[in-house]
Design an enzyme around this catalytic site. Structure first.
Site, mmCIF file in Angstrom:
data_model
loop_
_atom_site.group_PDB
_atom_site.id
_atom_site.type_symbol
_atom_site.label_atom_id
_atom_site.label_comp_id
_atom_site.label_asym_id
_atom_site.label_seq_id
_atom_site.Cartn_x
_atom_site.Cartn_y
_atom_site.Cartn_z
ATOM 1 N N CYS A 86 0.837 -1.202 0.000
ATOM 2 C CA CYS A 86 0.000 0.000 0.000
ATOM 3 C C CYS A 86 0.878 1.262 0.000
ATOM 4 C CB CYS A 86 -0.975 -0.050 1.176
ATOM 5 S SG CYS A 86 -2.361 1.082 0.998
ATOM 6 N N HIS A 203 -3.496 -5.704 1.128
ATOM 7 C CA HIS A 203 -2.792 -5.905 2.404
ATOM 8 C C HIS A 203 -2.723 -7.376 2.811
ATOM 9 C CE1 HIS A 203 -2.375 -1.720 3.853
ATOM 10 N NE2 HIS A 203 -3.436 -1.493 3.104
ATOM 11 N N GLU A 205 -0.757 -8.739 4.889
ATOM 12 C CA GLU A 205 -0.461 -8.878 6.326
ATOM 13 C C GLU A 205 -1.734 -8.897 7.167
ATOM 14 O OE1 GLU A 205 -0.488 -6.148 4.720
ATOM 15 O OE2 GLU A 205 -0.789 -4.385 5.988
#
Lengths: 231, 83
Positions: A86, A203, A205
């Site tokens: 990002c 994302h 994660e």
């Protein structure tokens, strides 16, 4: 592996990345403040999501000139593994480690949603744990996520297989309807020519723990760890 | 002295902000408006008196940080002067 998560003023996904690598994937991981000028002994670096410097001027532009970035850039040029997520992807394009630019979403809205993306290659160090053309839902949360690259360079990127992830529908269809932000060729994530620098808007994660929806995002980090162990 | 840096999206690159502004202007009855582009104007208050050097350094600043050459072009001029 030894990982560093770079923390800029305004980063807000640094802890998620640390949690994914440390608690879930049992890696050695530490935060690195953006003012540091030495990275120490590291095998991989995460440039996390967030709003470094309030997104002033252009997203990621000012962070690119943080003291630590000189080290990150030379680490990447030596072949070190760098993953920009990002805002981190925006820094990678701003610093020239990856081609192109991230511009305002065509809708002009901030988009925050679970977004299906398709894995385009499984023979890279970031995707070797995925099935061919696997589709997974990974959150996107951005206002400047529309990937742009001029036609001639876009062709070069596509020809060398630099696109690792594309926005798609839940059944893997890549078309205008499944493009959330106006990115050229539905591009969600790309890798550099050396194959060691990954930038992506979604994302992963945030999808590493089965307690939170599913853990398909984890396979990106597991791919890197797997390849590192066998190297 | 004051140096102005004007940063604009490059021709041919979709400018969603310009498009939104244009739609609003059309709704307000300004139907004659075409191809609206929204850019940035950055004002630099610079020490020193050598205009040539000031302009040259402002160009460097634009190249390095103020504009992103992938998607933006820029013009540098002195306040009150021509681009």
């Amino acid at each position: 592996m030894k990982w560093g998560v770079i923390v800029f003023p305004g980063s807000n996904c640094d802890r998620d990345a640390h949690d994914a690598l440390g608690r879930i994937l049992k890696q050695e991981v530490r935060f690195i403040w953006h003012k540091e000028t030495e990275l120490g002994d590291l095998d991989g670096i995460i440039l996390p999501g967030g709003f470094s410097y309030g997104d002033y001027l252009r997203s990621g532009a000012i962070a690119t000139f943080s003291p630590v970035m000189n080290e990150v850039i030379s680490f990447a040029k030596r072949g070190g593994i760098v993953i920009g997520i990002c805002n981190g992807f925006q820094m990678l394009t701003e610093s020239g480690l990856l081609p192109g630019a991230l511009r305002q979403n065509h809708s002009l809205s901030f988009i925050c949603q679970e977004q299906p993306i398709r894995v385009e290659r499984t023979d890279t160090r970031f995707t070797n744990q995925y099935e061919s053309h696997q589709v997974m839902g990974i959150p996107i949360a951005h206002h400047e996520g529309s990937y742009f690259l001029a036609d001639n360079e876009l062709k070069r990127l596509e020809d060398r297989g630099g696109v690792l992830f594309r926005y798609c529908s839940t059944d893997g269809e890549v078309d205008a309807n499944s493009n959330p932000n106006g990115s050229v060729n539905n591009i969600a994530g790309i890798v550099n020519e050396g194959g060691n620098v990954l930038g992506m808007m979604p994302h992963p994660e945030r999808r590493c723990d089965d307690l939170i929806y599913h853990s398909d995002g984890r396979l990106i980090f597991e791919s890197v760890i797997e390849e590192f162990a066998s190297a | 002295m004051k140096v102005i840096v004007e940063v604009m999206p490059k021709d041919g690159i979709l400018d969603p902000q310009g498009k939104a502004v244009q739609q609003a202007l059309h709704q307000l009855g300004y139907g004659e408006v075409r191809n609206v582009r929204v850019g940035k104007r950055i004002v630099l208050n610079v020490e020193g008196s050598d205009k040539t050097i000031a302009l040259k350094r402002a160009e460097e600043m634009a190249d390095t940080l103020l504009a992103n050459e992938n998607v933006e072009g820029f013009k540098v001029h002195l306040a009150g002067g021509k681009a």
